[in-house]
Scaffold this motif. Structure first.
Motif, mmCIF file in Angstrom:
data_model
loop_
_atom_site.group_PDB
_atom_site.id
_atom_site.type_symbol
_atom_site.label_atom_id
_atom_site.label_comp_id
_atom_site.label_asym_id
_atom_site.label_seq_id
_atom_site.Cartn_x
_atom_site.Cartn_y
_atom_site.Cartn_z
ATOM 1 N N PHE A 584 42.919 80.660 5.011
ATOM 2 C CA PHE A 584 43.804 81.778 4.710
ATOM 3 C C PHE A 584 44.660 82.071 5.874
ATOM 4 O O PHE A 584 43.936 82.447 6.934
ATOM 5 N N SER A 585 45.963 81.951 5.912
ATOM 6 C CA SER A 585 46.773 82.216 6.791
ATOM 7 C C SER A 585 47.620 83.466 6.754
ATOM 8 O O SER A 585 48.123 83.788 5.679
ATOM 9 N N ARG A 586 47.421 84.546 7.952
ATOM 10 C CA ARG A 586 48.113 85.554 7.980
ATOM 11 C C ARG A 586 48.037 86.554 6.315
ATOM 12 O O ARG A 586 48.950 86.742 5.779
ATOM 13 N N ILE A 587 46.892 86.776 6.235
ATOM 14 C CA ILE A 587 46.475 87.746 5.171
ATOM 15 C C ILE A 587 46.069 88.937 5.529
ATOM 16 O O ILE A 587 45.564 89.234 6.905
ATOM 17 N N ASN A 588 46.494 90.168 4.787
ATOM 18 C CA ASN A 588 46.104 91.588 5.232
ATOM 19 C C ASN A 588 44.704 91.969 4.961
ATOM 20 O O ASN A 588 43.978 91.289 4.131
ATOM 21 N N PRO A 589 44.298 93.036 5.604
ATOM 22 C CA PRO A 589 42.582 93.296 5.416
ATOM 23 C C PRO A 589 42.687 93.535 3.962
ATOM 24 O O PRO A 589 41.220 93.506 3.647
ATOM 25 N N SER A 593 39.400 91.810 2.100
ATOM 26 C CA SER A 593 38.265 92.470 1.444
ATOM 27 C C SER A 593 38.151 92.169 -0.013
ATOM 28 O O SER A 593 36.973 91.998 -0.414
ATOM 29 N N GLN A 594 39.288 91.731 -0.598
ATOM 30 C CA GLN A 594 39.124 91.522 -1.907
ATOM 31 C C GLN A 594 38.578 90.149 -2.209
ATOM 32 O O GLN A 594 37.789 89.767 -3.442
ATOM 33 N N ILE A 595 38.977 89.114 -1.373
ATOM 34 C CA ILE A 595 38.455 88.046 -1.422
ATOM 35 C C ILE A 595 36.913 88.021 -1.280
ATOM 36 O O ILE A 595 36.225 87.184 -1.816
ATOM 37 N N ILE A 596 36.435 88.425 -0.309
ATOM 38 C CA ILE A 596 34.987 88.640 -0.033
ATOM 39 C C ILE A 596 34.455 89.409 -1.103
ATOM 40 O O ILE A 596 33.225 88.790 -1.672
ATOM 41 N N ALA A 607 28.817 85.800 4.934
ATOM 42 C CA ALA A 607 28.813 86.343 6.431
ATOM 43 C C ALA A 607 30.295 86.454 6.981
ATOM 44 O O ALA A 607 30.940 85.590 6.579
ATOM 45 N N ALA A 608 30.545 87.652 7.478
ATOM 46 C CA ALA A 608 31.880 87.663 8.266
ATOM 47 C C ALA A 608 31.942 88.649 9.245
ATOM 48 O O ALA A 608 30.967 89.207 9.458
ATOM 49 N N LEU A 616 36.496 96.808 8.790
ATOM 50 C CA LEU A 616 35.218 97.650 8.344
ATOM 51 C C LEU A 616 35.054 97.320 6.736
ATOM 52 O O LEU A 616 33.759 97.224 6.430
ATOM 53 N N PRO A 617 35.911 97.330 5.775
ATOM 54 C CA PRO A 617 35.729 97.087 4.493
ATOM 55 C C PRO A 617 34.980 95.431 4.286
ATOM 56 O O PRO A 617 34.212 95.435 3.577
ATOM 57 N N SER A 618 35.383 94.542 5.109
ATOM 58 C CA SER A 618 34.778 93.142 5.109
ATOM 59 C C SER A 618 33.582 93.266 5.539
ATOM 60 O O SER A 618 32.537 92.427 5.010
#
Length: 838
Positions: A584-589, A593-596, A607-608, A616-618
């Motif tokens: 994933f290139s240049r995605i916002n936090p 978090s949504q992906i995780i 693991a992240a 923090l959310p991730s």
């Protein structure tokens, strides 16, 4: 939150339908309380101690300890019952203490719900409980005031605030009431906001409440901490269940073995001794010491374990989210190529003094730079890209300090997520110059001219196309690019003027971010462990494809997607895409978090890694959160482990240890309960033969309490052979036989001493040889063997000095034969096992 920062405080007061002078009225308060709720943060409720006690007494080993204690009181075993009761209390208090310590940093903030604050309501100053504060309240504060809610400052008189609970920053922040122009990327930049949980260290003022309770930044952070605390601490329960299992089996063996004799009317004192043997084991002390040794071992490798349960959680990970820098590539940037004056120049071929374009682009890279690099000791601090510019210039004997002396910095226009460029306005000998660097598209769209051979020429579409083609070429090579531009002024421009316009384009610097050593092997290791690596990177999509292919993360271009592409997808489309994408290139936090979260919902264990508040959310959503680099304090608290550099290598060090750790835990229980089995069998034999109990209180306390601590630590810390059930029984029989043989011809006064010597020395030999401890190399395990030997010698000496015991020549010969036989047996048994493994 940004809307409160970017608007004047008068507009914020109007926005919240409040009044600076009168505050809220009583009728409005009721309506707002109904609409927004109270200012109370929902922390773990109920009495922690009572809740912990209820949970603890449900555990198998605690139930068995309770039964043992009750039986000893029923048997009126005065020598044993109070000691076992003390052990029971110590174990319960130890578990409660651990749980309370785990929640302490959250619970200590509970007092914020019950503090008082000064507010203006109905035009009158009132002192109210902080939990009663509402959105729109006008709050007054002064030195040593605890901020009760998130507040937009209305009036600030020399305010300095300690807000480390929120931002993690240890220095005091100055605050003001003026609005902030431009984008705000972090809480630390919100200098006109006071956060709940921070403390006024100097000055005074007033402000309007904009968030309360769980909606405050502190409330959100505590929710994360509470969630992580409740979800991730699993290891203690797992070890306690394993301990309870062994204890239950041996308790059952003891009860079944003696019930026949009790039914026949015989009252065996050995039953009390047997119960004492089972209950007299300092598991809490051993666990604490083992954990400290393990933590120190990792700390010496710059791996700081925050949640010890990571040893358990890490085994279930099947997806690992990697940040490019620090995992795939080194935390290092190197200037590789420069494009200026319509040509590409390799960095090693650059001649600073012979090319005015080269001079200008390097000068801008130094002036438009906030990092520090010490040429003498090579120490650097700051952004990796900026450090690369400083290091490269230093090699050409060009130094930022000299340029700074010639060019006085006037103001800085920071880089933000919308405007991906940094601009510094400097005063020169003649006039002023704005120097800028940043993302090519951001810089280029602000340029009207281009610098060619030191002259400024109009920038046309053909020039722009060529510049963009060069940028793409660099990206295909996997290089990271930044564009450079400037604008001259004959006057000092004001901050309200659009300084970043009508700029002159100078060129592009392409930097290499070298791959980690042997990264292909590490990625292969990840995949061989059944873990899917997914990469997050701040480079553009083209460069990301090149980097990911070099590292063997992907083999197809379609496996890379950019943040811009994701922005247009709905939730279902994003979910469908996840199974295919690996970079994933240049995605916002938020998207990260949504992906995780999607992977979590599908049952994957992830693991992240993270470093900033945006991570923090991730970290909170991950099963294993890794803090890296130089994180804030709150980021560390939410994480399970902190690894400053090369966290991928650190991840596998923990994972490799985890496998050994659980094998060692099993071996520890097997080894210790082999000795316990020998003790129980010795008690049963003495029951059957009607002999005197040769163990006694001192022997049991010494072996099961004092000696078991270093012996258990050896088994936990040192990898060795597993001990099968048949071997446990066989070794117990050998220890039993050796003890009976040694004590058989001894007089009554010497039997206890000889039993202590045989059981202690036999146990030490068994565990030392089983654990393959080398006496040639210094290690903690070797020290533990020496400590165990010293303790045995000390116990024997104490008995000989305090009691009148006579050891005859025949007894000593018998004892010597027994100990030599045990040594020979252990050596031969080890060789036999080694031969089977070949």
């Amino acid at each position: 939150m940004n809307k409160y920062c970017n608007n004047a405080w008068i507009e914020v007061v109007e926005m919240l339908n409040s009044d600076q002078d009168k505050g809220l009225n009583s009728i409005e308060c009721d309506a707002r309380r109904e609409k927004y709720g109270t200012n109370k943060i929902d922390l773990p409720s109920g009495n922690r101690i009572s809740r912990n006690i209820i949970n603890i007494i449900k555990q198998v080993h605690i139930i068995i300890y309770l039964i043992i204690t009750i039986l000893l009181f029923m048997l009126k075993a005065n020598n044993y019952k109070y000691i076992i009761l003390a052990f029971l209390i110590i174990n319960i208090v130890g578990i409660i203490g651990y749980n309370i310590k785990r929640d302490k940093e959250i619970g200590i903030l509970e007092k914020l719900n019950f503090a008082t604050s000064i507010v203006i309501r109905d035009g009158i100053e009132q002192v109210i409980k902080s939990e009663e504060i509402l959105i729109g309240d006008i709050v007054k504060f002064k030195k040593d005031s605890a901020i009760p809610a998130d507040i937009r400052i209305i009036k600030a008189i020399d305010i300095k605030v300690d807000e480390k609970n929120i931002t993690g920053e240890t220095f005091y922040k100055e605050k003001f009431e003026s609005k902030i122009s431009g984008s705000i990327n972090s809480l630390g930049e919100m200098n006109n906001i006071l956060f709940k949980g921070s403390l006024i260290k100097a000055g005074e003022g007033e402000g309007i409440v904009i968030s309360t309770g769980n909606s405050t930044q502190l409330g959100k952070l505590l929710a994360m901490l509470t969630y992580a605390s409740n979800r991730k601490h699993t290891l203690g329960d797992k070890l306690q269940r394993k301990w309870g299992k062994y204890l239950l089996i041996y308790f059952a063996i003891l009860i079944v073995s003696v019930i026949f004799f009790i039914n026949k009317g015989k009252y065996p004192n050995q039953l009390a001794s047997g119960l004492f043997v089972l209950g007299c084991f300092p598991i809490s002390v051993t666990s604490v010491l083992a954990f400290k040794c393990i933590l120190k071992k990792f700390s010496n490798q710059d791996i700081h374990i925050i949640n010890f349960s990571i040893i358990d959680l890490i085994n279930d990970i099947n997806i690992i989210f990697l940040d490019k820098i620090g995992a795939i590539t080194k935390e290092q940037m190197v200037v590789n190529k420069i494009f200026t004056n319509d040509e590409i120049i390799y960095s090693k071929n650059v001649e600073y003094t012979k090319n005015i374009n080269i001079q200008r682009i390097i000068d801008i890279s130094l002036l438009c730079n906030n990092s520090i690099y010490n040429v003498e000791d090579k120490n650097a601090k700051g952004d990796l890209t900026e450090i690369a510019y400083l290091q490269y210039a230093a090699k050409k004997q060009i130094y930022k300090s000299i340029l700074d002396n010639k060019n006085q910095r006037i103001t800085e226009i920071p880089m933000d997520s919308d405007k991906k460029m940094l601009t510094i306005l400097d005063k020169m000998k003649k006039g002023y110059r704005a120097n800028a660097r940043g993302n090519l598209d951001s810089v280029l769209e602000r340029c009207t001219h281009i610098m060619i051979d030191g002259l400024e020429k109009e920038l046309n579409e053909e020039d722009k196309i060529k510049i963009k083609d060069i940028d793409i070429k660099f990206s295909i090579e996997g290089l990271i690019t930044q564009a450079f531009a400037y604008r001259n002024f004959s006057y000092e421009p004001s901050t309200s003027e659009n300084i970043e316009s009508n700029m002159v384009f100078v060129g592009i610097i392409a930097l290499d971010n070298p791959l980690q050593d042997s990264i292909e092997e590490k990625i292969r290791e990840i995949k061989d462990n059944g873990i899917v690596p997914i990469l997050f990177t701040e480079e553009n999509k083209v460069s990301a494809i090149t980097t990911a292919k070099k590292a063997k993360i992907i083999f197809k271009n379609e496996q890379v997607v950019s943040g811009i592409e994701l922005d247009s997808l709905n939730e279902q489309e994003l979910k469908d895409l996840l199974g295919k994408v690996r970079v994933f290139s240049r995605i916002n936090p938020e998207i990260k978090s949504q992906i995780i979260s999607f992977f979590n919902k599908d049952g994957y264990k992830v693991a992240a890694a993270g470093e900033t508040l945006g991570d923090l959310p991730s970290l909170n959503l991950s099963n294993v959160g890794i803090a890296k680099g130089n994180p804030l304090l709150i980021v560390k608290k939410v994480s399970d482990v902190y690894i400053k550099e090369n966290y991928l290598e650190g991840f596998f060090k923990i994972k490799d240890f985890s496998r050994k750790f659980f094998d060692n835990v099993n071996r520890t229980f097997q080894g210790i309960y082999t000795i316990v089995l020998a003790e129980l069998m010795l008690l049963l034999v003495s029951m059957i033969g009607g002999c005197e109990d040769v163990l006694g209180v001192f022997n049991i306390i010494f072996i099961n309490v004092i000696l078991f601590v270093p012996l258990s630590l050896i088994l936990v810390l040192k990898e060795g052979r597993s001990i099968r059930n048949k071997e446990m029984i066989g070794r117990a029989v050998i220890l039993l036989s050796s003890t009976i043989f040694s004590t058989y011809i001894a007089n009554e006064s010497a039997k206890n001493l000889i039993a202590l010597m045989v059981l202690s020395i036999g146990s030490l030999l068994f565990i030392t040889i089983n654990s393959n401890i080398s006496f040639r190399r210094v290690s903690i395990e070797r020290r533990l063997v020496i400590i165990s030997s010293f303790l045995i010698g000390l116990a024997i000496s104490a008995i000989l000095l305090t009691q009148e015991i006579i050891l005859t020549k025949v007894v000593l010969i018998n004892l010597g034969i027994t100990i030599i036989s045990l040594v020979v047996f252990e050596i031969l048994f080890k060789r036999w096992q080694n031969s089977l493994m070949r």
